[in-house]
Motif scaffolding. Structure first.
Motif, PDB file in Angstrom:
ATOM      1  N   VAL A   5       0.843  -1.195   0.000  1.00  0.00           N
ATOM      2  CA  VAL A   5       0.000   0.000   0.000  1.00  0.00           C
ATOM      3  C   VAL A   5       0.874   1.238   0.000  1.00  0.00           C
ATOM      4  O   VAL A   5       1.700   1.420   0.903  1.00  0.00           O
ATOM      5  CB  VAL A   5      -0.940   0.020   1.217  1.00  0.00           C
ATOM      6  N   GLU A   6       0.691   2.070  -1.025  1.00  0.00           N
ATOM      7  CA  GLU A   6       1.483   3.294  -1.148  1.00  0.00           C
ATOM      8  C   GLU A   6       0.716   4.489  -0.591  1.00  0.00           C
ATOM      9  O   GLU A   6      -0.511   4.498  -0.563  1.00  0.00           O
ATOM     10  CB  GLU A   6       1.817   3.612  -2.615  1.00  0.00           C
ATOM     11  N   SER A   7       1.468   5.512  -0.225  1.00  0.00           N
ATOM     12  CA  SER A   7       0.887   6.793   0.154  1.00  0.00           C
ATOM     13  C   SER A   7       1.917   7.879  -0.108  1.00  0.00           C
ATOM     14  O   SER A   7       3.106   7.586  -0.299  1.00  0.00           O
ATOM     15  CB  SER A   7       0.471   6.799   1.631  1.00  0.00           C
ATOM     16  N   GLY A   8       1.450   9.123  -0.146  1.00  0.00           N
ATOM     17  CA  GLY A   8       2.378  10.243  -0.241  1.00  0.00           C
ATOM     18  C   GLY A   8       2.420  10.948  -1.579  1.00  0.00           C
ATOM     19  O   GLY A   8       3.128  11.942  -1.727  1.00  0.00           O
ATOM     20  N   GLY A   9       1.706  10.449  -2.561  1.00  0.00           N
ATOM     21  CA  GLY A   9       1.688  11.148  -3.844  1.00  0.00           C
ATOM     22  C   GLY A   9       0.890  12.432  -3.756  1.00  0.00           C
ATOM     23  O   GLY A   9       0.283  12.746  -2.734  1.00  0.00           O
ATOM     24  N   GLY A  10       0.903  13.201  -4.847  1.00  0.00           N
ATOM     25  CA  GLY A  10       0.132  14.434  -4.863  1.00  0.00           C
ATOM     26  C   GLY A  10       0.619  15.388  -5.925  1.00  0.00           C
ATOM     27  O   GLY A  10       1.373  15.007  -6.828  1.00  0.00           O
ATOM     28  N   LEU A  11       0.174  16.631  -5.801  1.00  0.00           N
ATOM     29  CA  LEU A  11       0.527  17.690  -6.739  1.00  0.00           C
ATOM     30  C   LEU A  11       1.543  18.610  -6.082  1.00  0.00           C
ATOM     31  O   LEU A  11       1.339  19.049  -4.942  1.00  0.00           O
ATOM     32  CB  LEU A  11      -0.725  18.475  -7.115  1.00  0.00           C
ATOM     33  N   VAL A  12       2.618  18.885  -6.794  1.00  0.00           N
ATOM     34  CA  VAL A  12       3.666  19.749  -6.266  1.00  0.00           C
ATOM     35  C   VAL A  12       4.231  20.598  -7.394  1.00  0.00           C
ATOM     36  O   VAL A  12       4.195  20.176  -8.556  1.00  0.00           O
ATOM     37  CB  VAL A  12       4.772  18.905  -5.591  1.00  0.00           C
ATOM     38  N   GLN A  13       4.723  21.774  -7.056  1.00  0.00           N
ATOM     39  CA  GLN A  13       5.350  22.616  -8.061  1.00  0.00           C
ATOM     40  C   GLN A  13       6.755  22.131  -8.363  1.00  0.00           C
ATOM     41  O   GLN A  13       7.408  21.494  -7.513  1.00  0.00           O
ATOM     42  CB  GLN A  13       5.386  24.062  -7.584  1.00  0.00           C
ATOM     43  N   ALA A  14       7.232  22.440  -9.542  1.00  0.00           N
ATOM     44  CA  ALA A  14       8.600  22.101  -9.924  1.00  0.00           C
ATOM     45  C   ALA A  14       9.572  22.655  -8.890  1.00  0.00           C
ATOM     46  O   ALA A  14       9.426  23.796  -8.424  1.00  0.00           O
ATOM     47  CB  ALA A  14       8.916  22.642 -11.305  1.00  0.00           C
ATOM     48  N   GLY A  15      10.553  21.830  -8.532  1.00  0.00           N
ATOM     49  CA  GLY A  15      11.514  22.206  -7.512  1.00  0.00           C
ATOM     50  C   GLY A  15      11.130  21.761  -6.114  1.00  0.00           C
ATOM     51  O   GLY A  15      11.948  21.835  -5.193  1.00  0.00           O
ATOM     52  N   GLY A  16       9.899  21.302  -5.966  1.00  0.00           N
ATOM     53  CA  GLY A  16       9.421  20.865  -4.667  1.00  0.00           C
ATOM     54  C   GLY A  16       9.807  19.432  -4.350  1.00  0.00           C
ATOM     55  O   GLY A  16      10.542  18.781  -5.100  1.00  0.00           O
ATOM     56  N   SER A  17       9.278  18.957  -3.226  1.00  0.00           N
ATOM     57  CA  SER A  17       9.622  17.617  -2.742  1.00  0.00           C
ATOM     58  C   SER A  17       8.363  16.846  -2.350  1.00  0.00           C
ATOM     59  O   SER A  17       7.346  17.444  -1.968  1.00  0.00           O
ATOM     60  CB  SER A  17      10.539  17.711  -1.508  1.00  0.00           C
ATOM     61  N   LEU A  18       8.461  15.549  -2.464  1.00  0.00           N
ATOM     62  CA  LEU A  18       7.448  14.633  -1.967  1.00  0.00           C
ATOM     63  C   LEU A  18       8.146  13.424  -1.370  1.00  0.00           C
ATOM     64  O   LEU A  18       9.266  13.087  -1.767  1.00  0.00           O
ATOM     65  CB  LEU A  18       6.519  14.159  -3.093  1.00  0.00           C
ATOM     66  N   ARG A  19       7.471  12.762  -0.452  1.00  0.00           N
ATOM     67  CA  ARG A  19       7.986  11.524   0.116  1.00  0.00           C
ATOM     68  C   ARG A  19       6.916  10.454  -0.033  1.00  0.00           C
ATOM     69  O   ARG A  19       5.829  10.578   0.522  1.00  0.00           O
ATOM     70  CB  ARG A  19       8.353  11.701   1.581  1.00  0.00           C
ATOM     71  N   LEU A  20       7.262   9.421  -0.779  1.00  0.00           N
ATOM     72  CA  LEU A  20       6.365   8.293  -0.956  1.00  0.00           C
ATOM     73  C   LEU A  20       6.676   7.229   0.088  1.00  0.00           C
ATOM     74  O   LEU A  20       7.841   7.000   0.413  1.00  0.00           O
ATOM     75  CB  LEU A  20       6.503   7.695  -2.352  1.00  0.00           C
TER      76      LEU A  20
END
Length: 114
Positions: A5-20
């Protein structure tokens, strides 16, 4: 049977960060290899990053230096820290696990706006 089961995706601006994040449930076996693949509609699934039980890693060339894969303290968990995101990183991201068999999560969408 192993469920990922994954979580942590989404919409972000270029240069930003996400953690899956990805966590496995349903089995007590330890997955030797865990990782992340990406896939756009109509295209083949592509390896982004893998990590083995001994900590060895493998990355897609285009994400080296920007993404970091790690395993959690809990068994069968894996993370993907995504930094300096680019619009071309936009894709569905799928958690992967392997021991004798291969297992896949349902996917989480990452969208990077310019």
């Amino acid at each position: 049977q192993v469920q990922l089961v994954e979580s942590g995706g989404g919409l972000v601006q270029a240069g930003g960060s996400l953690r899956l994040s990805c966590a496995a449930s349903g089995s007590i076996i330890s997955l030797n290899v865990m990782g992340w693949y990406c896939q756009a509609p109509g295209e083949e699934r592509e390896l982004v990053a893998l990590i083995s039980s001994d900590g060895g890693t493998n990355y897609l060339d285009s994400v080296k230096g920007r993404f970091a894969i790690s395993r959690g303290n809990a068994k069968n968990t894996v993370y993907l820290q995504m930094n300096s995101l680019k619009p071309e990183d936009t894709d569905g991201y799928y958690c992967y696990g392997r021991r004798a068999n291969k297992y896949w999560g349902q996917g989480t969408q990452v969208t990077v706006s310019s």
